[in-house]
Design a protein around this motif. Structure first.
Motif, PDB file in Angstrom:
ATOM      1  N   ALA A  36       0.824  -1.208   0.000  1.00  0.00           N
ATOM      2  CA  ALA A  36       0.000   0.000   0.000  1.00  0.00           C
ATOM      3  C   ALA A  36       0.857   1.256   0.000  1.00  0.00           C
ATOM      4  CB  ALA A  36      -0.928   0.003   1.221  1.00  0.00           C
ATOM      5  N   TRP A  37       2.081   1.130   0.472  1.00  0.00           N
ATOM      6  CA  TRP A  37       3.015   2.252   0.536  1.00  0.00           C
ATOM      7  C   TRP A  37       3.849   2.351  -0.725  1.00  0.00           C
ATOM      8  CZ3 TRP A  37       3.825   6.602   2.994  1.00  0.00           C
ATOM      9  CH2 TRP A  37       5.101   7.186   3.003  1.00  0.00           C
ATOM     10  N   SER A  38       4.291   1.207  -1.247  1.00  0.00           N
ATOM     11  CA  SER A  38       5.199   1.211  -2.393  1.00  0.00           C
ATOM     12  C   SER A  38       4.965  -0.011  -3.261  1.00  0.00           C
ATOM     13  CB  SER A  38       6.655   1.229  -1.896  1.00  0.00           C
ATOM     14  OG  SER A  38       7.554   0.944  -2.950  1.00  0.00           O
ATOM     15  N   ARG A  39       4.714   0.229  -4.539  1.00  0.00           N
ATOM     16  CA  ARG A  39       4.521  -0.898  -5.451  1.00  0.00           C
ATOM     17  C   ARG A  39       5.807  -1.691  -5.637  1.00  0.00           C
ATOM     18  NH1 ARG A  39       4.291   3.774  -8.561  1.00  0.00           N
ATOM     19  NH2 ARG A  39       6.012   4.049 -10.055  1.00  0.00           N
ATOM     20  N   GLY A  40       6.953  -1.057  -5.413  1.00  0.00           N
ATOM     21  CA  GLY A  40       8.230  -1.750  -5.510  1.00  0.00           C
ATOM     22  C   GLY A  40       8.729  -2.289  -4.187  1.00  0.00           C
ATOM     23  N   PHE A  41       7.910  -2.167  -3.140  1.00  0.00           N
ATOM     24  CA  PHE A  41       8.252  -2.591  -1.779  1.00  0.00           C
ATOM     25  C   PHE A  41       9.504  -1.890  -1.257  1.00  0.00           C
ATOM     26  CE2 PHE A  41       5.133  -5.873  -2.464  1.00  0.00           C
ATOM     27  CZ  PHE A  41       4.593  -6.055  -1.199  1.00  0.00           C
ATOM     28  N   MET A  43      10.580  -0.167   1.550  1.00  0.00           N
ATOM     29  CA  MET A  43      10.046  -0.149   2.907  1.00  0.00           C
ATOM     30  C   MET A  43      10.749   0.910   3.750  1.00  0.00           C
ATOM     31  SD  MET A  43       9.819  -4.308   3.040  1.00  0.00           S
ATOM     32  CE  MET A  43       9.123  -4.526   4.670  1.00  0.00           C
ATOM     33  N   HIS A  44      10.684   2.157   3.259  1.00  0.00           N
ATOM     34  CA  HIS A  44      11.323   3.275   3.943  1.00  0.00           C
ATOM     35  C   HIS A  44      10.646   4.567   3.496  1.00  0.00           C
ATOM     36  CE1 HIS A  44      13.771   2.374   0.246  1.00  0.00           C
ATOM     37  NE2 HIS A  44      13.426   3.632   0.005  1.00  0.00           N
ATOM     38  N   PHE A  45      11.075   5.692   4.063  1.00  0.00           N
ATOM     39  CA  PHE A  45      10.555   6.989   3.642  1.00  0.00           C
ATOM     40  C   PHE A  45      11.275   7.443   2.375  1.00  0.00           C
ATOM     41  CE2 PHE A  45       9.540   7.353   8.301  1.00  0.00           C
ATOM     42  CZ  PHE A  45       8.166   7.339   8.133  1.00  0.00           C
ATOM     43  N   GLY A  46      10.712   8.457   1.736  1.00  0.00           N
ATOM     44  CA  GLY A  46      11.282   8.956   0.497  1.00  0.00           C
ATOM     45  C   GLY A  46      12.143  10.191   0.715  1.00  0.00           C
ATOM     46  N   PHE A  47      12.993  10.465  -0.253  1.00  0.00           N
ATOM     47  CA  PHE A  47      13.883  11.626  -0.217  1.00  0.00           C
ATOM     48  C   PHE A  47      13.403  12.630  -1.258  1.00  0.00           C
ATOM     49  CE2 PHE A  47      17.532  14.220  -1.131  1.00  0.00           C
ATOM     50  CZ  PHE A  47      18.268  14.273   0.047  1.00  0.00           C
ATOM     51  N   TYR A  48      13.169  13.849  -0.796  1.00  0.00           N
ATOM     52  CA  TYR A  48      12.675  14.892  -1.689  1.00  0.00           C
ATOM     53  C   TYR A  48      13.792  15.859  -2.052  1.00  0.00           C
ATOM     54  CZ  TYR A  48      10.115  18.910  -3.472  1.00  0.00           C
ATOM     55  OH  TYR A  48       9.680  19.944  -4.258  1.00  0.00           O
ATOM     56  N   ARG A  49      13.936  16.108  -3.347  1.00  0.00           N
ATOM     57  CA  ARG A  49      14.861  17.134  -3.842  1.00  0.00           C
ATOM     58  C   ARG A  49      14.043  18.190  -4.564  1.00  0.00           C
ATOM     59  NH1 ARG A  49      20.217  14.716  -6.618  1.00  0.00           N
ATOM     60  NH2 ARG A  49      20.840  16.844  -6.207  1.00  0.00           N
ATOM     61  N   TRP A  50      14.529  19.431  -4.499  1.00  0.00           N
ATOM     62  CA  TRP A  50      13.814  20.516  -5.151  1.00  0.00           C
ATOM     63  C   TRP A  50      13.601  20.203  -6.629  1.00  0.00           C
ATOM     64  CZ3 TRP A  50      11.757  22.749  -1.373  1.00  0.00           C
ATOM     65  CH2 TRP A  50      12.454  23.053  -0.210  1.00  0.00           C
ATOM     66  N   GLY A  51      12.384  20.422  -7.077  1.00  0.00           N
ATOM     67  CA  GLY A  51      12.041  20.137  -8.468  1.00  0.00           C
ATOM     68  C   GLY A  51      11.301  18.825  -8.641  1.00  0.00           C
ATOM     69  N   MET A  52      11.358  17.951  -7.617  1.00  0.00           N
ATOM     70  CA  MET A  52      10.624  16.696  -7.704  1.00  0.00           C
ATOM     71  C   MET A  52       9.140  16.948  -7.443  1.00  0.00           C
ATOM     72  SD  MET A  52      13.124  13.981  -5.714  1.00  0.00           S
ATOM     73  CE  MET A  52      12.047  12.594  -6.120  1.00  0.00           C
ATOM     74  N   ASN A  53       8.323  16.038  -7.904  1.00  0.00           N
ATOM     75  CA  ASN A  53       6.893  16.102  -7.644  1.00  0.00           C
ATOM     76  C   ASN A  53       6.619  15.505  -6.262  1.00  0.00           C
ATOM     77  OD1 ASN A  53       4.134  15.967  -7.552  1.00  0.00           O
ATOM     78  ND2 ASN A  53       3.907  14.646  -9.351  1.00  0.00           N
ATOM     79  N   PRO A  54       6.194  16.314  -5.268  1.00  0.00           N
ATOM     80  CA  PRO A  54       5.965  15.776  -3.922  1.00  0.00           C
ATOM     81  C   PRO A  54       4.805  14.796  -3.846  1.00  0.00           C
ATOM     82  CG  PRO A  54       5.180  18.037  -4.074  1.00  0.00           C
ATOM     83  CD  PRO A  54       5.903  17.754  -5.352  1.00  0.00           C
ATOM     84  N   LEU A  55       4.009  14.708  -4.912  1.00  0.00           N
ATOM     85  CA  LEU A  55       2.918  13.737  -4.944  1.00  0.00           C
ATOM     86  C   LEU A  55       3.372  12.375  -5.473  1.00  0.00           C
ATOM     87  CD1 LEU A  55       0.017  15.991  -6.278  1.00  0.00           C
ATOM     88  CD2 LEU A  55       0.631  15.485  -3.903  1.00  0.00           C
ATOM     89  N   ASP A  56       4.572  12.339  -6.049  1.00  0.00           N
ATOM     90  CA  ASP A  56       5.114  11.094  -6.609  1.00  0.00           C
ATOM     91  C   ASP A  56       5.869  10.349  -5.511  1.00  0.00           C
ATOM     92  OD1 ASP A  56       6.195   9.030  -8.073  1.00  0.00           O
ATOM     93  OD2 ASP A  56       7.568  10.298  -9.240  1.00  0.00           O
ATOM     94  N   GLU A  58       6.482   7.103  -5.053  1.00  0.00           N
ATOM     95  CA  GLU A  58       7.440   6.077  -5.517  1.00  0.00           C
ATOM     96  C   GLU A  58       8.718   6.720  -6.027  1.00  0.00           C
ATOM     97  OE1 GLU A  58       8.272   2.112  -5.435  1.00  0.00           O
ATOM     98  OE2 GLU A  58       6.265   2.921  -5.039  1.00  0.00           O
ATOM     99  N   GLY A  59       8.600   7.870  -6.682  1.00  0.00           N
ATOM    100  CA  GLY A  59       9.786   8.573  -7.146  1.00  0.00           C
ATOM    101  C   GLY A  59      10.669   9.014  -5.995  1.00  0.00           C
ATOM    102  N   MET A  60      10.066   9.490  -4.908  1.00  0.00           N
ATOM    103  CA  MET A  60      10.842   9.894  -3.735  1.00  0.00           C
ATOM    104  C   MET A  60      11.463   8.688  -3.035  1.00  0.00           C
ATOM    105  SD  MET A  60       8.654  13.047  -2.064  1.00  0.00           S
ATOM    106  CE  MET A  60       7.069  12.171  -1.957  1.00  0.00           C
ATOM    107  N   LEU A  61      10.755   7.564  -3.012  1.00  0.00           N
ATOM    108  CA  LEU A  61      11.299   6.356  -2.394  1.00  0.00           C
ATOM    109  C   LEU A  61      12.518   5.862  -3.168  1.00  0.00           C
ATOM    110  CD1 LEU A  61       7.951   4.452  -1.672  1.00  0.00           C
ATOM    111  CD2 LEU A  61       9.306   5.828  -0.085  1.00  0.00           C
ATOM    112  N   THR A  95      17.665  -1.312  -7.049  1.00  0.00           N
ATOM    113  CA  THR A  95      18.002   0.013  -7.578  1.00  0.00           C
ATOM    114  C   THR A  95      19.499   0.118  -7.817  1.00  0.00           C
ATOM    115  OG1 THR A  95      16.146   1.076  -6.433  1.00  0.00           O
ATOM    116  CG2 THR A  95      17.963   2.492  -7.094  1.00  0.00           C
ATOM    117  N   LEU A  96      20.285  -0.348  -6.869  1.00  0.00           N
ATOM    118  CA  LEU A  96      21.743  -0.281  -7.007  1.00  0.00           C
ATOM    119  C   LEU A  96      22.226  -1.155  -8.158  1.00  0.00           C
ATOM    120  CD1 LEU A  96      21.490   1.187  -4.298  1.00  0.00           C
ATOM    121  CD2 LEU A  96      23.444  -0.148  -3.469  1.00  0.00           C
TER     122      LEU A  96
END
Length: 302
Positions: A36-41, A43-56, A58-61, A95-96
């Protein structure tokens, strides 16, 4: 250490003794709910950088995974060996693997079902054949000494024993090659922040919900790193970086309740309730309101 803050640390083991849920049970029962939190599982919070979409979300994760990679200081053109200490379902490892074509990646977790699921997901991932996930306790692994160029713990070191996380740090130091870098990303207690009685109770409840013996004390963790033989220690406060993803928690929780509890009527075990309640409570004891601060801590083995 302030008296009020010390009480938060000392309450944690009592919470675990009373609780009927251990780490393996928690992740076995509540782990699937992370979908429910992440389709890619992730299992952590996301990192936001200026210019990113704060509604995305999965992108922040995924960005959090990349930020960890960047702090490891790995040259993507060279062969290397990296260890994930508490890998969950291996989302960060995948990801790595996609960004490090010459890396051999190893993940360890204590939870048997996570090993099976991670291996299945690795098969379909880019570079998945270079990822190996094993069932081990990251405080006492059977891996050879000096076998990794880098290691990281993304929201998993909190489960290690003690406020100084000494056993975890000793094992990481043993497994790293000289010059190897360790990166820890997690919530840590800060002794310069006072807590009231309600916040102490919330911290205690969080330990029970997330199966944490005690939160890492940032100053004690750093002191233990130095004592063991780490140097070049860096600390970055990422609290405001994760805030946009934290803001997703109420909406995700509401959807989860409607879908799983109301519509599908899936049985809610204690572990599943804990997994739902804890994220809602965490902001009440986190910076700037409370003693918990989300940080990146990195260090290099001499």
């Amino acid at each position: 250490m302030s008296t009020s803050r010390a009480a938060v640390v000392l309450h944690a083991p009592e919470a675990l003794e009373r609780g009927a849920v251990d780490l393996e049970e928690y992740y076995s029962e509540a782990g699937p709910d992370y979908s429910a939190w992440s389709r890619g599982f992730n299992m952590h919070f996301g990192f936001y950088r200026w210019g990113m979409n704060p509604l995305d979300r999965e992108g922040m994760l995924e960005r959090m995974n990349v930020e960890v990679l960047e702090r490891l200081g790995i040259d993507p053109a060279k062969q290397c060996s990296i260890l994930d200490m508490g890998c969950g379902l291996g989302a960060t490892l995948r990801t790595l693997a996609g960004r490090l074509p010459h890396a051999l990646l190893t993940g360890v977790t204590r939870v048997p079902c996570q090993v099976e699921e991670a291996r299945a997901r690795n098969v379909a991932a880019e570079g998945g054949d270079r990822i190996h996930v094993e069932q081990m306790d990251y405080e006492h692994t059977a891996l050879p000494s000096g076998s990794f160029d880098a290691a990281y713990a993304l929201e998993s070191a909190c489960h290690a024993h003690g406020a100084d996380k000494a056993a975890f740090l000793r094992e990481a130091h043993r497994l790293l090659q000289p010059g190897g870098r360790l990166v820890m990303v997690d919530a840590f207690l800060r002794d310069d922040r006072q807590t009231n009685a309600l916040q102490q109770r919330i911290c205690k409840k969080l330990c029970e919900c997330w199966v944490i013996e005690s939160w890492g004390d940032l100053h004690r963790v750093i002191a233990e790193m130095r004592r063991i033989g780490f140097h070049d220690i860096e600390v970055e406060s990422w609290h405001w970086r994760v805030t946009p993803s934290v803001c997703h928690i109420p909406w995700v929780t509401l959807k989860f309740l409607v879908r799983d509890v109301c519509c599908d009527r899936k049985p809610m075990t204690r572990a599943r309730w804990n997994n739902m309640v804890a994220p809602m409570l965490a902001p009440l004891v986190s910076m700037p309101l409370g003693p918990l601060e989300y940080c990146m801590v990195s260090a290099r083995k001499r």
